[in-house]
Design a protein around this motif. Structure first.
Motif, PDB file in Angstrom:
ATOM      1  N   PRO A 154       0.819  -1.224   0.000  1.00  0.00           N
ATOM      2  CA  PRO A 154       0.000   0.000   0.000  1.00  0.00           C
ATOM      3  C   PRO A 154       0.852   1.274   0.000  1.00  0.00           C
ATOM      4  O   PRO A 154       0.477   2.263  -0.625  1.00  0.00           O
TER       5      PRO A 154
ATOM      6  N   THR B  96       0.714   4.266  -2.633  1.00  0.00           N
ATOM      7  CA  THR B  96       0.482   5.640  -2.171  1.00  0.00           C
ATOM      8  C   THR B  96       1.535   6.577  -2.745  1.00  0.00           C
ATOM      9  O   THR B  96       1.216   7.684  -3.206  1.00  0.00           O
TER      10      THR B  96
ATOM     11  N   CYS C  44       3.038   8.065   8.155  1.00  0.00           N
ATOM     12  CA  CYS C  44       1.631   8.496   8.054  1.00  0.00           C
ATOM     13  C   CYS C  44       1.501  10.006   8.233  1.00  0.00           C
ATOM     14  O   CYS C  44       0.748  10.660   7.511  1.00  0.00           O
TER      15      CYS C  44
ATOM     16  N   THR D  12      -3.470   2.191   6.890  1.00  0.00           N
ATOM     17  CA  THR D  12      -3.854   1.267   5.819  1.00  0.00           C
ATOM     18  C   THR D  12      -3.362   1.724   4.445  1.00  0.00           C
ATOM     19  O   THR D  12      -3.407   0.949   3.498  1.00  0.00           O
ATOM     20  N   ASP D  13      -2.908   2.984   4.357  1.00  0.00           N
ATOM     21  CA  ASP D  13      -2.297   3.474   3.129  1.00  0.00           C
ATOM     22  C   ASP D  13      -0.807   3.138   3.096  1.00  0.00           C
ATOM     23  O   ASP D  13      -0.127   3.435   2.110  1.00  0.00           O
TER      24      ASP D  13
ATOM     25  N   CYS E 244      -1.713  10.455   5.826  1.00  0.00           N
ATOM     26  CA  CYS E 244      -2.528   9.323   5.410  1.00  0.00           C
ATOM     27  C   CYS E 244      -2.785   8.381   6.585  1.00  0.00           C
ATOM     28  O   CYS E 244      -2.239   8.572   7.669  1.00  0.00           O
TER      29      CYS E 244
END
Length: 90
Positions: free
Chosen positions: A7, A11, A52, A60-61, A57
């Motif tokens: 992920p 991203t 993050c 989960t990204d 984000c």
């Protein structure tokens, strides 16, 4: 289960960023980026939180939990049980 960073790579692609851009923006070392690129290597939760925050984000990204492939318990496991019981079946 194991952690996958797929992920995160998606991203970065969506944001037109390179791994090096992330490394510099999040204050990461090259070893941290390298570890995320290797299967089975992990980084700290602090580093995940920094990623993050840098990318603004959700976790989960960045990561996902992927089930391990099931291993077969036939053959060799059965042989071990028989050997343990001296060939006798219960």
């Amino acid at each position: 289960m194991h952690i996958s960073y797929k992920p995160l790579w998606h991203t970065l692609l969506e944001r037109d960023m390179r791994k090096e851009d992330l490394r510099l923006a999040a204050g990461m070392t090259t070893n941290m980026i390298a570890n995320m690129s290797k299967e089975g290597k992990h980084i700290s939760m602090d580093t995940l939180a920094r990623i993050c925050e840098t990318l603004n984000c959700e976790i989960t990204d960045v990561i996902e939990l992927v089930p391990d492939e099931p291993t077969s318990t036939g053959g060799k496991e059965h042989e071990r049980i028989e050997t343990k019981n001296n060939g006798k079946r219960n």
